[in-house]
Design a protein around this motif. Sequence first.
Motif, PDB file in Angstrom:
ATOM      1  N   LEU A  93       0.827  -1.212   0.000  1.00  9.35           N
ATOM      2  CA  LEU A  93       0.000   0.000   0.000  1.00  9.35           C
ATOM      3  C   LEU A  93       0.861   1.262   0.000  1.00  9.35           C
ATOM      4  N   SER A  94       1.984   1.223   0.695  1.00 13.04           N
ATOM      5  CA  SER A  94       2.887   2.375   0.694  1.00 13.04           C
ATOM      6  C   SER A  94       3.440   2.639  -0.702  1.00 13.04           C
ATOM      7  N   ALA A  95       3.683   1.557  -1.441  1.00 13.63           N
ATOM      8  CA  ALA A  95       4.168   1.720  -2.809  1.00 13.63           C
ATOM      9  C   ALA A  95       3.069   2.257  -3.720  1.00 13.63           C
ATOM     10  N   LEU A  96       1.836   1.865  -3.446  1.00 14.41           N
ATOM     11  CA  LEU A  96       0.707   2.327  -4.252  1.00 14.41           C
ATOM     12  C   LEU A  96       0.435   3.814  -4.040  1.00 14.41           C
ATOM     13  N   ASN A  97       0.431   4.246  -2.773  1.00  8.48           N
ATOM     14  CA  ASN A  97       0.113   5.647  -2.481  1.00  8.48           C
ATOM     15  C   ASN A  97       0.851   6.082  -1.216  1.00  8.48           C
ATOM     16  N   PRO A  98       2.051   6.627  -1.362  1.00  4.97           N
ATOM     17  CA  PRO A  98       2.866   6.989  -0.193  1.00  4.97           C
ATOM     18  C   PRO A  98       2.293   8.131   0.632  1.00  4.97           C
ATOM     19  N   SER A  99       1.287   8.829   0.146  1.00  2.46           N
ATOM     20  CA  SER A  99       0.721   9.944   0.911  1.00  2.46           C
ATOM     21  C   SER A  99      -0.285   9.479   1.960  1.00  2.46           C
ATOM     22  N   VAL A 100      -0.665   8.203   1.928  1.00  7.05           N
ATOM     23  CA  VAL A 100      -1.615   7.658   2.899  1.00  7.05           C
ATOM     24  C   VAL A 100      -0.865   7.201   4.143  1.00  7.05           C
ATOM     25  N   THR A 101      -1.346   7.604   5.320  1.00 11.76           N
ATOM     26  CA  THR A 101      -0.764   7.168   6.582  1.00 11.76           C
ATOM     27  C   THR A 101      -1.347   5.811   6.958  1.00 11.76           C
ATOM     28  N   LEU A 102      -0.471   4.835   7.224  1.00 15.77           N
ATOM     29  CA  LEU A 102      -0.896   3.473   7.540  1.00 15.77           C
ATOM     30  C   LEU A 102      -0.472   3.118   8.963  1.00 15.77           C
ATOM     31  N   ASP A 103      -1.430   2.681   9.779  1.00 16.14           N
ATOM     32  CA  ASP A 103      -1.145   2.161  11.113  1.00 16.14           C
ATOM     33  C   ASP A 103      -1.480   0.676  11.107  1.00 16.14           C
ATOM     34  N   ILE A 104      -0.538  -0.167  11.500  1.00 17.11           N
ATOM     35  CA  ILE A 104      -0.779  -1.603  11.462  1.00 17.11           C
ATOM     36  C   ILE A 104      -0.764  -2.189  12.865  1.00 17.11           C
ATOM     37  N   HIS A 105      -1.609  -3.209  13.051  1.00 17.70           N
ATOM     38  CA  HIS A 105      -1.706  -3.913  14.327  1.00 17.70           C
ATOM     39  C   HIS A 105      -1.627  -5.405  14.031  1.00 17.70           C
ATOM     40  N   ALA A 106      -0.488  -6.021  14.337  1.00 16.75           N
ATOM     41  CA  ALA A 106      -0.302  -7.448  14.083  1.00 16.75           C
ATOM     42  C   ALA A 106      -0.845  -8.236  15.267  1.00 16.75           C
ATOM     43  N   MET A 107      -2.158  -8.279  15.352  1.00 16.63           N
ATOM     44  CA  MET A 107      -2.820  -8.938  16.478  1.00 16.63           C
ATOM     45  C   MET A 107      -4.265  -9.240  16.098  1.00 16.63           C
ATOM     46  N   ARG A 108      -4.907 -10.030  16.908  1.00 12.71           N
ATOM     47  CA  ARG A 108      -6.328 -10.282  16.734  1.00 12.71           C
ATOM     48  C   ARG A 108      -7.106  -9.268  17.559  1.00 12.71           C
ATOM     49  N   LEU A 109      -8.363  -9.111  17.227  1.00 10.79           N
ATOM     50  CA  LEU A 109      -9.219  -8.173  17.950  1.00 10.79           C
ATOM     51  C   LEU A 109      -9.897  -8.912  19.103  1.00 10.79           C
ATOM     52  N   TYR A 110      -9.732  -8.397  20.304  1.00  7.90           N
ATOM     53  CA  TYR A 110     -10.346  -8.971  21.499  1.00  7.90           C
ATOM     54  C   TYR A 110     -11.139  -7.883  22.225  1.00  7.90           C
ATOM     55  N   ARG A 111     -11.970  -8.321  23.162  1.00  2.00           N
ATOM     56  CA  ARG A 111     -12.733  -7.348  23.941  1.00  2.00           C
ATOM     57  C   ARG A 111     -11.808  -6.398  24.699  1.00  2.00           C
ATOM     58  N   THR A 112     -10.627  -6.872  25.071  1.00  2.23           N
ATOM     59  CA  THR A 112      -9.702  -6.042  25.848  1.00  2.23           C
ATOM     60  C   THR A 112      -9.034  -4.943  25.026  1.00  2.23           C
ATOM     61  N   ASN A 113      -8.962  -5.116  23.695  1.00  2.00           N
ATOM     62  CA  ASN A 113      -8.273  -4.092  22.890  1.00  2.00           C
ATOM     63  C   ASN A 113      -9.171  -3.434  21.847  1.00  2.00           C
ATOM     64  N   ALA A 114     -10.399  -3.948  21.684  1.00  2.00           N
ATOM     65  CA  ALA A 114     -11.258  -3.494  20.584  1.00  2.00           C
ATOM     66  C   ALA A 114     -11.602  -2.009  20.675  1.00  2.00           C
ATOM     67  N   ALA A 115     -12.022  -1.552  21.843  1.00  2.00           N
ATOM     68  CA  ALA A 115     -12.463  -0.165  21.974  1.00  2.00           C
ATOM     69  C   ALA A 115     -11.339   0.823  21.673  1.00  2.00           C
ATOM     70  N   LEU A 131     -17.558 -15.205  13.348  1.00  2.00           N
ATOM     71  CA  LEU A 131     -18.680 -14.491  13.957  1.00  2.00           C
ATOM     72  C   LEU A 131     -18.310 -13.828  15.273  1.00  2.00           C
ATOM     73  N   GLU A 132     -17.380 -14.407  16.014  1.00  2.00           N
ATOM     74  CA  GLU A 132     -16.983 -13.812  17.286  1.00  2.00           C
ATOM     75  C   GLU A 132     -16.455 -12.390  17.078  1.00  2.00           C
ATOM     76  N   THR A 133     -15.570 -12.234  16.088  1.00  2.00           N
ATOM     77  CA  THR A 133     -15.034 -10.906  15.790  1.00  2.00           C
ATOM     78  C   THR A 133     -16.129  -9.994  15.251  1.00  2.00           C
ATOM     79  N   ARG A 134     -16.984 -10.511  14.405  1.00  2.00           N
ATOM     80  CA  ARG A 134     -18.062  -9.700  13.819  1.00  2.00           C
ATOM     81  C   ARG A 134     -18.996  -9.159  14.904  1.00  2.00           C
ATOM     82  N   PHE A 135     -19.382 -10.014  15.848  1.00  2.00           N
ATOM     83  CA  PHE A 135     -20.278  -9.573  16.920  1.00  2.00           C
ATOM     84  C   PHE A 135     -19.601  -8.537  17.806  1.00  2.00           C
TER      85      PHE A 135
END
Length: 249
Positions: A93-115, A131-135
């Motif tokens: 994505l950086s090569a496609l459009n370097p003007s876009v700011t990208l923040d990455i999170h190499a983790m799964r989404l849990y109730r403790t970090n979702a908010a 479905l767990e992540t979707r809900f």
Amino acid sequence: MKLDKTEMERYKKHLQLSQVGQKGQEKLKHASVLVVGAGGLGSPVLLYLTGAGIGHISIIDGDRLELSNLPRQVLHDTSMLGKEKVESARAKLSALNPSVTLDIHAMRLYRTNAASIISGHQVVVDCSDNLETRFLLNEICAEMTIPLVYGAVFQFEGQLSVFNAKNGPCLRCMIRDIPPADSVPDPAAHGLLNTVPGVIGMLQATEVLKLVLGIGEPLIGSLLLYDSLSAGMQEIHLKKRPDCPVCGK
């Protein structure tokens, strides 16, 4: 912040649209979008949102790239096998459009970090595969009144909607009760035509742009069903449920 000369040239086709124009493109530049999942659905979503000039994109995905991912996860390539998907995504994505700011999170989404991860974003895009992540996404987005652009795929079919608890139904209005875990197909165990997530992902990206720009009619209160074998689409009306456990009274 105004568009610079390079951006005026890059987004020329958008600027020629009366519904977008310079003011609309500046809205995209100032927008912040969270994409949950950098796989089959996330690939087209991320490519087209980056290409469109969404100014800030956050990506969360805890998986590493496998060979069997490549036919449908077109954001990635063979050279990145074994790497974290978010790192592979950032490189492309950086090569496609370097003007876009990208923040990455190499983790799964849990109730403790979702908010904390969801907070501050204008739109959230659900490109997850369980479905767990979707809900969880639906619940937090409803609490924060953030639009959630939902997409799902299975074999030759896909579906799409925009859940907005502020002025429309949420995911739990559509799926009232959480189904037993053994009744939900395991993504790792079923086949999938590689083009189907591409179709649904591009439609998800389009819904994000409509929401940010304030144009057209987003799929709030509607579920779009796609069947690749018949090239057919069907739209189903969804109602906000007063007894919904997430957004009801």
